[in-house]
Design an enzyme around this catalytic site. Structure first.
Site, PDB file in Angstrom:
ATOM      1  CE1 TYR A   1      -3.654   2.579   0.734  1.00  0.00           C
ATOM      2  CE2 TYR A   1      -2.294   3.305   2.568  1.00  0.00           C
ATOM      3  CZ  TYR A   1      -3.372   3.498   1.721  1.00  0.00           C
ATOM      4  OH  TYR A   1      -4.162   4.615   1.883  1.00  0.00           O
TER       5      TYR A   1
ATOM      6  CE  LYS B   1       2.148   4.405   8.491  1.00  0.00           C
ATOM      7  NZ  LYS B   1       0.765   4.222   8.804  1.00  0.00           N
TER       8      LYS B   1
ATOM      9  CG  ASP C   1       5.819   3.664   0.811  1.00  0.00           C
ATOM     10  OD1 ASP C   1       6.173   4.330   1.819  1.00  0.00           O
ATOM     11  OD2 ASP C   1       4.636   3.549   0.460  1.00  0.00           O
TER      12      ASP C   1
HETATM   13  N1  PMP Z   1       2.961   4.101   2.390  1.00  0.00           N
HETATM   14  C1  PMP Z   1       2.883   3.147   3.314  1.00  0.00           C
HETATM   15  C2  PMP Z   1       3.866   2.023   3.295  1.00  0.00           C
HETATM   16  C3  PMP Z   1       1.906   3.207   4.311  1.00  0.00           C
HETATM   17  O1  PMP Z   1       1.819   2.237   5.221  1.00  0.00           O
HETATM   18  C4  PMP Z   1       1.012   4.296   4.314  1.00  0.00           C
HETATM   19  C5  PMP Z   1      -0.085   4.439   5.358  1.00  0.00           C
HETATM   20  N2  PMP Z   1      -0.285   3.422   6.190  1.00  0.00           N
HETATM   21  C6  PMP Z   1       1.142   5.266   3.319  1.00  0.00           C
HETATM   22  C7  PMP Z   1       2.126   5.153   2.375  1.00  0.00           C
HETATM   23  C8  PMP Z   1       0.211   6.443   3.276  1.00  0.00           C
HETATM   24  O2  PMP Z   1       0.471   7.275   4.337  1.00  0.00           O
HETATM   25  P1  PMP Z   1      -0.660   8.298   4.882  1.00  0.00           P
HETATM   26  O3  PMP Z   1      -1.706   7.451   5.527  1.00  0.00           O
HETATM   27  O4  PMP Z   1       0.100   9.178   5.815  1.00  0.00           O
HETATM   28  O5  PMP Z   1      -1.176   9.041   3.688  1.00  0.00           O
END
Ligand code: PMP
Length: 429
Positions: free
Chosen positions: A153, A276, A248
């Site tokens: 994701y 995060k 990511d």
């Molecule tokens: N990339 C990864 C690997 C994630 O786990 C997440 C959210 N859990 C995101 C991108 C998106 O981040 P956000 O919820 O801050 O938009």
């Protein structure tokens, strides 16, 4: 004195009432879908406060928290040093829409911690970071197609919300309405941890690919660590075809050690997205990487990106304080010890435990669980039962069978033991 039955019925009262009110004014009653308990059933608990390893719901029930804001809080809730830094910053003004010293300090901290990041732009969410990373990769390579892996994701921007069609390598189909097929036509989907599927994509599309984006440790289909050699192969094949490799690390950045997972696996991506942890629980994320790619961003270059709250003063203060605290190696040692203890205690023939450091998943599956297909072959029902029995005992698991559990340095051995005992009792029923 209230009887325990009365206490219990009162206990769900406030959250139930709040959820009813919420559903009238907020779609589904929540501001992010997984919070609605859709995949495990029941009424979501409304959280009133958190401290250390625990959260309290509106009724005053306390829970050992294994969500920890989906990995944003390796130090636990409301760490006093982080709170103090954020409070102090807030008193000086919450946002200016102008450059501030702390943005420079945080950018210097990140570039010093992660060698592949020469320059970094701060944004407000992981979604913005990955969206910008892809835009940069497309501008840099002058190609359009992107490759992602099923089960990973990367936020909710249009090109990522795809599901694979049938077959090993597929063009993505929108997994959400409201996304034109023309957008996802440029997204290819391959199988995570499957070198063969990767080679197939590159053989047929290598010349059209702008980038490959991957969670170096998959964390959004539950925890699925990379198979030995998978990320190295990815680096090799991207280099060969001049394709930008994006790690990511929104979850994995600063989760296992001070830096990115990339330092642990010795693979250098061209671009990295973070989120995060680097915001210390405030809305802050980043895209960083090779200077020649980052310098394509406006105002230097032709790639547009902007944000009113980007590099926000309160968020950068919380982020800097968090990263400073994480420089203490004892914290990661503790996270590893707690993670290992929990994983050992949960070991059971009915579950496959995947763990790296303080991040783990219990799949109701004989295992091994190394691919998306194997994840999906897990039994969801026992997880739902476990979730609700744990909730009744004061243990808050992710409200979905396919999300990672996160441990913080504020968790104690005693809480881990309580969790293991709870698991052994409920799993035997
Ligand atoms: N990339 C990864 C690997 C994630 O786990 C997440 C959210 N859990 C995101 C991108 C998106 O981040 P956000 O919820 O801050 O938009």
């Amino acid at each position: 004195m209230l009887s325990s039955e009365t206490k219990k019925s009162q206990a769900v009262g406030n959250s139930t009432r709040l959820f009813e009110r919420a559903q009238k004014v907020i779609p589904g009653g929540v501001n992010s879908p997984v919070r609605a308990f859709g995949s495990i059933g029941g009424t979501p608990r409304f959280i009133a406060r958190g401290a250390g390893s625990r959260v309290w719901d509106e009724e005053g029930n306390s829970y050992i928290d294994y969500v920890c804001s989906w990995g944003a809080l390796p130090l636990g809730h409301a760490h006093p040093t982080v709170v103090e830094a954020a409070e102090k910053a807030l008193r000086d003004g919450s946002t200016f829409g102008a450059a501030t010293a702390r943005e420079v300090e945080l950018a210097e901290t990140i570039t010093a911690a992660i060698p592949s990041i020469e320059k970094v732009r701060l944004v407000s969410s992981g979604t913005e970071a990955t969206m910008t990373a892809v835009r940069l990769a497309r501008a840099f390579t002058k190609r359009n197609k992107i490759l992602k892996f099923e089960g990973c994701y990367h936020g909710h921007a249009d090109p990522f919300l795809v599901k694979a069609g049938s077959g090993l390598l597929t063009h993505g189909n929108p997994s959400s309405q409201g996304i034109p097929k023309s957008v996802t036509d440029d997204t290819l989907v391959a199988s995570y941890n499957d070198v063969e599927s990767l080679e197939q994509v590159f053989t047929s599309h290598g010349k059209e690919l702008a980038c490959v984006i991957v969670e170096p440790v998959a964390g959004n289909m539950g925890v699925v660590p990379p198979r030995s050699g998978f990320l190295q192969k990815l680096r090799e094949i991207c280099t060969k075809h001049s394709v930008v490799l994006i790690f990511d690390e929104v979850i994995t950045g600063f989760r296992f050690h001070y830096g990115g997972y990339q330092d642990l696996c010795h693979v250098r991506p061209d671009l990295t997205t973070l989120g995060k942890i680097i915001g210390g629980g405030m809305p802050l994320a980043a895209v960083g990487g090779r200077a020649e790619i980052l310098d394509l961003l406006a105002p230097l270059g032709p790639v547009y990106q902007a944000g009113t709250l980007s590099g926000n003063p309160v968020a950068t203060a919380a982020g800097i304080a968090t990263l400073q605290l994480l420089q203490d190696k004892n914290i990661y040692a503790k996270l590893e010890t707690l993670g290992a203890k929990l994983a050992d205690g949960l070991k059971n023939p009915t579950v496959a435990i995947n763990r790296i450091g303080s991040m783990l998943s219990a799949f109701f599956n004989e295992g091994p669980v190394e691919t998306y297909e194997q994840v999906m072959a897990s039994d969801r029902e026992p997880y739902k039962r476990l979730f609700h029995r744990f909730l009744d005992r004061g243990i808050y698991l992710p409200p979905s069978p396919f999300e990672a559990w996160f441990i913080s340095a504020a968790h104690t051995e005693k809480e881990i033991e309580e969790t293991i005992n709870g698991f052994l009792e409920t799993n035997n029923r």
